[in-house]
Scaffold this active site. Sequence first.
Site, PDB file in Angstrom:
ATOM      1  N   ARG A  75       0.842  -1.213   0.000  1.00 54.19           N
ATOM      2  CA  ARG A  75       0.000   0.000   0.000  1.00 54.19           C
ATOM      3  C   ARG A  75       0.867   1.249   0.000  1.00 54.19           C
ATOM      4  NH1 ARG A  75      -3.942   0.282   5.010  1.00 54.19           N
ATOM      5  NH2 ARG A  75      -5.083  -1.357   3.920  1.00 54.19           N
ATOM      6  N   ARG A 144      -1.174   7.285   9.386  1.00 56.33           N
ATOM      7  CA  ARG A 144      -1.173   6.705   8.038  1.00 56.33           C
ATOM      8  C   ARG A 144      -1.355   7.776   6.964  1.00 56.33           C
ATOM      9  NH1 ARG A 144      -4.155   1.149   8.196  1.00 56.33           N
ATOM     10  NH2 ARG A 144      -3.198   0.178  10.019  1.00 56.33           N
ATOM     11  N   LYS A 220      -3.657   1.996  14.766  1.00 56.53           N
ATOM     12  CA  LYS A 220      -3.591   2.881  13.602  1.00 56.53           C
ATOM     13  C   LYS A 220      -4.164   4.263  13.933  1.00 56.53           C
ATOM     14  CE  LYS A 220      -6.311  -0.113  11.354  1.00 56.53           C
ATOM     15  NZ  LYS A 220      -7.198  -0.750  10.369  1.00 56.53           N
ATOM     16  N   LYS A 222      -5.537   7.800  11.849  1.00 53.02           N
ATOM     17  CA  LYS A 222      -5.855   8.310  10.508  1.00 53.02           C
ATOM     18  C   LYS A 222      -6.201   9.791  10.544  1.00 53.02           C
ATOM     19  CE  LYS A 222      -7.437   3.844   8.901  1.00 53.02           C
ATOM     20  NZ  LYS A 222      -8.560   3.046   8.367  1.00 53.02           N
ATOM     21  N   CYS A 441     -15.368  -2.644  -0.213  1.00 53.53           N
ATOM     22  CA  CYS A 441     -13.997  -2.939   0.201  1.00 53.53           C
ATOM     23  C   CYS A 441     -13.461  -4.106  -0.624  1.00 53.53           C
ATOM     24  CB  CYS A 441     -13.972  -3.285   1.685  1.00 53.53           C
ATOM     25  SG  CYS A 441     -14.669  -4.909   2.017  1.00 53.53           S
ATOM     26  N   CYS A 447      -8.243 -10.417   1.207  1.00 54.26           N
ATOM     27  CA  CYS A 447      -8.312  -9.960   2.596  1.00 54.26           C
ATOM     28  C   CYS A 447      -8.472 -11.145   3.546  1.00 54.26           C
ATOM     29  CB  CYS A 447      -9.465  -8.977   2.786  1.00 54.26           C
ATOM     30  SG  CYS A 447      -9.575  -8.468   4.507  1.00 54.26           S
ATOM     31  N   CYS A 486     -16.762  -7.686   5.946  1.00 53.74           N
ATOM     32  CA  CYS A 486     -16.737  -7.986   7.388  1.00 53.74           C
ATOM     33  C   CYS A 486     -17.025  -6.670   8.109  1.00 53.74           C
ATOM     34  CB  CYS A 486     -15.380  -8.579   7.796  1.00 53.74           C
ATOM     35  SG  CYS A 486     -14.115  -7.355   8.174  1.00 53.74           S
ATOM     36  N   CYS A 490     -14.035  -1.042   6.179  1.00 52.10           N
ATOM     37  CA  CYS A 490     -13.056  -0.400   5.299  1.00 52.10           C
ATOM     38  C   CYS A 490     -13.687   0.466   4.208  1.00 52.10           C
ATOM     39  CB  CYS A 490     -12.140  -1.443   4.672  1.00 52.10           C
ATOM     40  SG  CYS A 490     -11.164  -2.340   5.890  1.00 52.10           S
TER      41      CYS A 490
HETATM   42 FE1  SRM Z   1      -9.127  -1.390   6.234  1.00 50.16          FE
HETATM   43  C1  SRM Z   1      -7.907  -3.991   8.001  1.00 50.16           C
HETATM   44  C2  SRM Z   1      -8.315  -2.843   3.369  1.00 50.16           C
HETATM   45  C3  SRM Z   1      -9.695   1.546   4.647  1.00 50.16           C
HETATM   46  C4  SRM Z   1     -10.863  -0.243   8.963  1.00 50.16           C
HETATM   47  N1  SRM Z   1      -8.185  -3.099   5.766  1.00 50.16           N
HETATM   48  C5  SRM Z   1      -7.717  -4.026   6.641  1.00 50.16           C
HETATM   49  C6  SRM Z   1      -6.903  -5.097   5.907  1.00 50.16           C
HETATM   50  C7  SRM Z   1      -5.470  -4.670   5.923  1.00 50.16           C
HETATM   51  C8  SRM Z   1      -7.100  -6.535   6.400  1.00 50.16           C
HETATM   52  C9  SRM Z   1      -6.174  -7.076   7.448  1.00 50.16           C
HETATM   53  O1  SRM Z   1      -5.955  -6.445   8.485  1.00 50.16           O
HETATM   54  O2  SRM Z   1      -5.694  -8.195   7.229  1.00 50.16           O
HETATM   55  C10 SRM Z   1      -7.537  -4.972   4.496  1.00 50.16           C
HETATM   56  C11 SRM Z   1      -6.666  -5.418   3.317  1.00 50.16           C
HETATM   57  C12 SRM Z   1      -7.547  -6.023   2.256  1.00 50.16           C
HETATM   58  C13 SRM Z   1      -6.857  -6.306   0.976  1.00 50.16           C
HETATM   59  O3  SRM Z   1      -6.805  -7.495   0.585  1.00 50.16           O
HETATM   60  O4  SRM Z   1      -6.408  -5.387   0.309  1.00 50.16           O
HETATM   61  C14 SRM Z   1      -8.025  -3.553   4.511  1.00 50.16           C
HETATM   62  N2  SRM Z   1      -8.908  -0.734   4.379  1.00 50.16           N
HETATM   63  C15 SRM Z   1      -8.654  -1.529   3.308  1.00 50.16           C
HETATM   64  C16 SRM Z   1      -8.843  -0.760   2.012  1.00 50.16           C
HETATM   65  C17 SRM Z   1      -7.910  -1.188   0.891  1.00 50.16           C
HETATM   66  C18 SRM Z   1     -10.318  -0.894   1.602  1.00 50.16           C
HETATM   67  C19 SRM Z   1     -10.670  -0.519   0.202  1.00 50.16           C
HETATM   68  O5  SRM Z   1     -11.401  -1.318  -0.375  1.00 50.16           O
HETATM   69  O6  SRM Z   1     -10.256   0.510  -0.301  1.00 50.16           O
HETATM   70  C20 SRM Z   1      -8.626   0.678   2.531  1.00 50.16           C
HETATM   71  C21 SRM Z   1      -7.184   1.099   2.517  1.00 50.16           C
HETATM   72  C22 SRM Z   1      -7.057   2.539   2.928  1.00 50.16           C
HETATM   73  C23 SRM Z   1      -5.668   3.097   2.809  1.00 50.16           C
HETATM   74  O7  SRM Z   1      -5.250   3.412   1.694  1.00 50.16           O
HETATM   75  O8  SRM Z   1      -5.019   3.282   3.848  1.00 50.16           O
HETATM   76  C24 SRM Z   1      -9.103   0.522   3.969  1.00 50.16           C
HETATM   77  N3  SRM Z   1     -10.036   0.382   6.742  1.00 50.16           N
HETATM   78  C25 SRM Z   1     -10.268   1.424   5.894  1.00 50.16           C
HETATM   79  C26 SRM Z   1     -11.212   2.328   6.470  1.00 50.16           C
HETATM   80  C27 SRM Z   1     -11.784   3.572   5.800  1.00 50.16           C
HETATM   81  C28 SRM Z   1     -11.062   4.830   6.136  1.00 50.16           C
HETATM   82  O9  SRM Z   1     -10.053   4.811   6.842  1.00 50.16           O
HETATM   83  O10 SRM Z   1     -11.512   5.869   5.671  1.00 50.16           O
HETATM   84  C29 SRM Z   1     -11.555   1.805   7.707  1.00 50.16           C
HETATM   85  C30 SRM Z   1     -12.614   2.387   8.667  1.00 50.16           C
HETATM   86  C31 SRM Z   1     -12.144   3.583   9.394  1.00 50.16           C
HETATM   87  C32 SRM Z   1     -11.402   3.191  10.622  1.00 50.16           C
HETATM   88  O11 SRM Z   1     -10.189   2.979  10.541  1.00 50.16           O
HETATM   89  O12 SRM Z   1     -12.039   3.039  11.679  1.00 50.16           O
HETATM   90  C33 SRM Z   1     -10.800   0.583   7.870  1.00 50.16           C
HETATM   91  N4  SRM Z   1      -9.308  -1.984   8.161  1.00 50.16           N
HETATM   92  C34 SRM Z   1     -10.123  -1.414   9.096  1.00 50.16           C
HETATM   93  C35 SRM Z   1     -10.097  -2.223  10.283  1.00 50.16           C
HETATM   94  C36 SRM Z   1     -10.875  -1.947  11.592  1.00 50.16           C
HETATM   95  C37 SRM Z   1     -10.134  -1.005  12.453  1.00 50.16           C
HETATM   96  C38 SRM Z   1     -10.773  -0.817  13.799  1.00 50.16           C
HETATM   97  O13 SRM Z   1     -10.487   0.177  14.445  1.00 50.16           O
HETATM   98  O14 SRM Z   1     -11.533  -1.670  14.247  1.00 50.16           O
HETATM   99  C39 SRM Z   1      -9.243  -3.320  10.007  1.00 50.16           C
HETATM  100  C40 SRM Z   1      -8.887  -4.470  10.955  1.00 50.16           C
HETATM  101  C41 SRM Z   1      -7.886  -4.081  11.964  1.00 50.16           C
HETATM  102  O15 SRM Z   1      -7.253  -3.030  11.905  1.00 50.16           O
HETATM  103  O16 SRM Z   1      -7.705  -4.904  12.875  1.00 50.16           O
HETATM  104  C42 SRM Z   1      -8.778  -3.136   8.659  1.00 50.16           C
HETATM  105 FE1  SF4 Z   2     -11.261  -6.958   4.647  1.00 47.69          FE
HETATM  106 FE2  SF4 Z   2     -13.235  -6.464   6.304  1.00 47.69          FE
HETATM  107 FE3  SF4 Z   2     -11.713  -4.461   5.422  1.00 47.69          FE
HETATM  108 FE4  SF4 Z   2     -13.397  -5.617   3.789  1.00 47.69          FE
HETATM  109  S1  SF4 Z   2     -13.971  -4.500   5.642  1.00 47.69           S
HETATM  110  S2  SF4 Z   2     -11.232  -5.161   3.343  1.00 47.69           S
HETATM  111  S3  SF4 Z   2     -13.370  -7.710   4.455  1.00 47.69           S
HETATM  112  S4  SF4 Z   2     -11.039  -6.111   6.720  1.00 47.69           S
END
Ligand code: SRM
Ligand code: SF4
Length: 580
Positions: A75, A144, A220, A222, A441, A447, A486, A490
């Site tokens: 990323r 980030r 993390k 943001k 997502c 993922c 899930c 994201c």
């Molecule tokens: Fe996310 C984890 C993809 C934006 C909340 N996110 C992940 C992981 C890395 C899975 C993992 O931990 O094994 C995913 C990788 C999937 C893959 O195969 O590519 C993943 N997140 C993404 C992306 C690529 C979604 C997308 O379809 O675009 C986004 C990448 C953003 C970037 O460039 O940095 C992405 N993730 C977000 C957002 C939206 C935002 O930030 O505006 C959120 C919700 C906002 C937030 O952070 O609360 C988000 N991602 C999570 C979470 C839950 C965090 C939490 O506080 O509970 C996880 C799981 C974790 O961190 O344990 C997670």
């Molecule tokens: Fe993976 Fe869940 Fe984030 Fe979708 S919402 S990319 S399934 S961690």
Amino acid sequence: MNPPETPALDKAETLKAASDYLRGSIARELAAPTDHFSADASALLKFHGMYQQDDRDQRQSSAQGKTKVYSLMVRGRIPGGRLSASQYAVWDDIASQYANGSLRITTRQSFQLHGVLKSNVKPVIQAIHRALLSTVAACGDVARNVTQAPNPLGLFELSLLDGVAATLSDHFKPKTPAYAEIWLDDEKVAAVTAASEDASAQTPETQAEPLYGATYLPRKFKMAVTLAGNNTVDLYSNDLGFAATLRSDGRIDGYFVFVGGGQGMTHNKPETFPRLADCLGWIPEWDLIPVAEAVLTTQRDYGDRSNRRHARLKYLLHDRGVEWFRGEVEARSGVRFNGEIPLAPWQTPSYLGWRKRADGRWSLGCHTLSGRIVDRQSAPLKSTLRAIIDAYALDVQLTCDQDLILLGVEEADKPAIEARLAEAGLDLSSPAPLYDRALACVALPTCGLAITESERYLPTLLPVIQSALERHGLSQRAPVVRMTGCPNGCARPYSAELALVGRSPGVYAVFSGGNVEGTRLAELLSEGVRDADFPAYVDRLFALWRAQGEPAERLGDFIARYSIPAAREALAPPSLETSS
Ligand code: SRM
Ligand code: SF4
């Protein structure tokens, strides 16, 4: 009486502390002739901008004896999603040469590559570095990629955010030399020599990472920047957000400061929840960095390091209250928040299609479903975009809605670009208002946390919703739809008007009641709807909205007004619900 027990630290904390500022065993394991990293090295790799994954489609066959097919997701750290034509070309080349042939625009204005083999990861990082970009801290317990309101019209006041996003991004970039050592072949620099010249008063820890220390953040962190009134960044979902206000000469005079937003939750764990950020008040523009540092260090020092499910800043805000948090930030920064300045109403201006810029040139906001840029036989999106960007040397801005804006097109070049897209059979306009802001997502197959499909399901889901909208004459009021595989959120489902959140294979929890402006949380409308039952479900939902909604009322506003319990009752005949 015994003193209260201090909860044990999460093992991620021990790993960070022992990692020698994010080095761990990464370099050694990188050199080993294996196809994957150990669990500990993988956890540290996140801070370097990559996730070890395995192709879950191939996992099925692993039950018959095959082993996992490992690769890495890489990323980018791309502040504000801004790329020059040559930087775009580097990402595009790497995607073809080293990844699975696709680029994926993320919901935070960045690019992800999927399917990068361990043996190829170093050349990938080096190529990104040569393009003056990085992957450092794109993931991990650090600040980030900083997101920024897109600027399709080339407006002076929005262009000021370029500097704000870059300043925040640079200031909060980890200082450890580990990234350069491991990926860029820099000689190992002793951690103690890496930072300040005045080393005498500091411990090795504060010298190596003056802001973060050896254990970085609990979770993390943001950040987003925008102009007050423009919510194209989903400001309320960020740990820290700045909404700039302008002087009469159009320059930034200060910021509203928002803290404690976040979306992630876990099904059936009410102690985890999405939360909208709170506004702490307004600060003058010169206090940006002191206040940002105070917010980040408050989370660093008070965030929960014993339980990662409770470690985001939003839980600190929730547990200790906004007043406590504001006081702490004021004490640390010496800045007093001004609570008297009224906040302008939020809008989410569209950037899609052709738009004339302030300098007389044009931008083309391209709708890309789920942000996946790939060549398909019928639609060679990746190579066509690349050819256009190369031919006209166009800068690019990625958006938080997983789209891409081509910037600075000369009036005279518009017909040729249109012809090129038409020749390739590509229509990059949004097919209908429903598609404008729909997000999904990544989910399966890469993922590791996905429970259901998301990105791969969106092309099936949207036509179902569109035909229900048309049946009920509601197309022009199409809701903001988002789906995730899930509950981690994201694609920010919990601020959408209608969201599907993976619950169990083929079953989605449905949320509704968020708004277009991204300032209201959606609520759980249905625990679990089978994908096969969704057409009938959405039909009932829209029938209810049309029958009971006010004229011109949007779905999210209607559900929020009508009440969730009443809507649940109207929508959930037991035969159509799954027992979750
Ligand atoms: Fe996310 C984890 C993809 C934006 C909340 N996110 C992940 C992981 C890395 C899975 C993992 O931990 O094994 C995913 C990788 C999937 C893959 O195969 O590519 C993943 N997140 C993404 C992306 C690529 C979604 C997308 O379809 O675009 C986004 C990448 C953003 C970037 O460039 O940095 C992405 N993730 C977000 C957002 C939206 C935002 O930030 O505006 C959120 C919700 C906002 C937030 O952070 O609360 C988000 N991602 C999570 C979470 C839950 C965090 C939490 O506080 O509970 C996880 C799981 C974790 O961190 O344990 C997670
Ligand atoms: Fe993976 Fe869940 Fe984030 Fe979708 S919402 S990319 S399934 S961690």
